[in-house]
Design an enzyme around this catalytic site. Structure first.
Site, PDB file in Angstrom:
ATOM      1  N   SER A  97    -108.362 -44.478 -19.615  1.00  0.00           N
ATOM      2  CA  SER A  97    -108.099 -44.249 -21.037  1.00  0.00           C
ATOM      3  C   SER A  97    -108.107 -42.767 -21.381  1.00  0.00           C
ATOM      4  CB  SER A  97    -109.124 -45.030 -21.868  1.00  0.00           C
ATOM      5  OG  SER A  97    -108.771 -45.045 -23.228  1.00  0.00           O
ATOM      6  N   ASP A 126    -103.537 -46.906 -25.974  1.00  0.00           N
ATOM      7  CA  ASP A 126    -104.131 -47.947 -26.820  1.00  0.00           C
ATOM      8  C   ASP A 126    -104.839 -47.354 -28.028  1.00  0.00           C
ATOM      9  OD1 ASP A 126    -106.427 -46.895 -25.635  1.00  0.00           O
ATOM     10  OD2 ASP A 126    -107.238 -48.844 -25.007  1.00  0.00           O
ATOM     11  N   ASP A 178    -103.517 -41.694 -26.600  1.00  0.00           N
ATOM     12  CA  ASP A 178    -104.380 -41.279 -25.505  1.00  0.00           C
ATOM     13  C   ASP A 178    -103.730 -41.684 -24.183  1.00  0.00           C
ATOM     14  OD1 ASP A 178    -104.787 -44.009 -25.630  1.00  0.00           O
ATOM     15  OD2 ASP A 178    -106.946 -43.903 -25.297  1.00  0.00           O
ATOM     16  N   ASP A 195    -103.825 -44.100 -22.043  1.00  0.00           N
ATOM     17  CA  ASP A 195    -103.239 -45.424 -21.797  1.00  0.00           C
ATOM     18  C   ASP A 195    -102.598 -46.005 -23.048  1.00  0.00           C
ATOM     19  OD1 ASP A 195    -105.667 -45.922 -23.087  1.00  0.00           O
ATOM     20  OD2 ASP A 195    -106.057 -47.758 -21.976  1.00  0.00           O
TER      21      ASP A 195
END
Length: 445
Positions: free
Chosen positions: A99, A246, A242, A244
């Protein structure tokens, strides 16, 4: 052994998240999901970290060793894995990503066949299998039972169509200039493509991943660079993802970062006014500002608070029959469109609101005054149980006596303690935060 943290397994690539551990974890995961298998397929995606190659191949080896077929789709956002796992009728989905963490970390997130993140009970079952040498050995198959893997490169189109369908069919972003910072991460193709197809004039940052520059001086972790670009290009809005994709951070046309709680509050009320909000309010976490409580109450809505982590938000949303919630850090869940936080989908909802109301972002997303709030992250050598820290109860009593809300918690993914203070008097907050920082430096040194 406790492998799972707040959001899957996460740690330094090559150490906690090593090839050996990843392969064994894949075997344990495969063993767990075998009991529910319908199609005998597991989907695997990743972000743009160099270590993703190592971990992906290790996990494919582990899954095929226990008899699963694997579909590899390469770099894609975490919410895309959740969607595609269900859409492609897989028995489970796996996302390889840390992440917002730096490139040298990596992580593994798991989804069931519905595209939902695993709850703690399921994680514990996988941990138990991971520790069971005999079960791991017995589960390995031979001959024709060994699984196969296949790489598919065209699934990105399915996700793009799915996300575009969350934007009003009669609306367009024509005339809007949007800067998007993709954090050199998993959303670097999907994000700009969707905005362009919806008619926006798009300026793209952070779209040149090299395996090591994910989240580095860019994206949701560093919105100051997006803010400069918004002013430079005289854009209507800035969007930061960010690593990833999400998480969403928005910058208004003045170059100011939009408060995550205020953004969620506006969108909750908008859903209510459209008649599409389910339940009597929304879910946020214990980190959200008290100003959000008061704003929602003024609009006839309730705020329910969950533990930190978007999967905890989702669980509470499901328990209360709600379709909207999120974290002030930028994980926003519109469960009608996504099973987890989806930065791109959330950005489209915010843009749709601007198009419908005709307002500037600086006005649209600033509906109330927040309580002053201070958040400090401290590195710690050990995560001691709070009940064993001498003097902590007395410190809490002092803080509460000053009318200040406090939240002390350890990060689920890093060796850090997060200290949150909130109250009406900013000077009091600053003084008591200094005392808290000094206290925890002594106690956890």
């Amino acid at each position: 052994m406790e492998l799972f943290g707040t959001d899957g397994v996460r740690g330094k690539a090559g150490k906690k998240v090593s090839a050996v551990n990843a392969m064994r974890l894949a075997m344990a995961t495969g063993i767990y999901f075998k009991q529910f298998a319908r199609t005998n397929k597991i989907l695997v995606g990743k972000d743009t970290r160099r270590s993703g190659y190592m971990i992906e191949n290790a996990m494919v080896s582990g899954l095929t060793a226990v008899g699963f077929d694997v579909i590899q789709i390469g770099p894609m956002p975490t919410p895309a894995i959740a969607f595609l796992t269900s859409n492609m009728r897989c028995d489970a989905g796996i996302m390889i990503s840390a992440s917002h963490n730096p490139y040298y970390d990596n992580g593994i997130k798991f989804f069931d066949w519905h595209g939902n993140k695993l709850n703690r009970e399921r994680e514990k079952e996988i941990e138990a299998i991971y520790e069971d040498d005999a079960r791991i050995e017995e589960a390995q198959v031979t001959g024709k039972e060994i699984g196969k893997s296949k790489r598919i490169d065209d699934v990105i189109g399915r996700y793009i169509v799915h996300i575009k369908n969350s934007f009003p069919g009669t609306a367009t972003l024509s005339g809007k200039r949007v800067v998007i910072d993709c954090a050199n991460g998993a959303g670097y193709i999907v994000g700009p493509t969707i905005l362009q197809e919806l008619g926006a004039e798009v300026v793209v940052l952070g779209d040149k991943p090299n395996g090591f520059n994910i989240n580095e001086g860019c994206g949701a972790m560093h919105p100051e660079y997006l803010a400069k670009a918004v002013l430079e290009y005289r854009a209507d809005i800035g969007i930061a993802l960010d690593g990833d994709a999400d998480r969403l951070v928005i910058v208004d046309e003045k170059g100011d970062v939009v408060d995550g709680d205020k953004l969620m509050g506006v969108l909750a009320v908008h859903l209510k006014n459209q008649g599409t909000l389910k339940g009597d309010g929304m879910v946020a976490t214990v980190m959200s500002n008290q100003g959000l409580d008061e704003y929602l109450a003024s609009q006839g809505l309730k705020l329910y608070r969950s533990a930190v982590g978007d999967k905890n938000v989702v669980e509470m949303m499901q328990a209360h029959g709600m379709n909207f919630g999120g974290e002030q850090s930028g994980h926003i869940i519109f469960s009608d469109y996504a099973k987890t936080g989806d930065g791109i989908s959330s950005a489209l909802q915010a843009l749709a609101y601007l198009v419908e109301t005709g307002q500037k972002a600086s006005k649209a997303f600033n509906p109330y005054e927040s309580y002053p709030q201070l958040l400090v992250n401290l590195l710690v050598h050990e995560k001691r149980d709070f009940d064993t820290i001498e003097g902590l109860d007395a410190l809490k009593e002092k803080i509460e006596g000053l009318g200040i809300r406090h939240l002390f918690r350890y990060s689920g993914t890093e060796n850090k303690i997060r200290l949150l203070l909130e109250g009406k008097d900013e000077k009091k907050l600053e003084a008591i935060m200094e005392e808290c920082v000094a206290f925890f430096k002594r106690a956890l040194a």
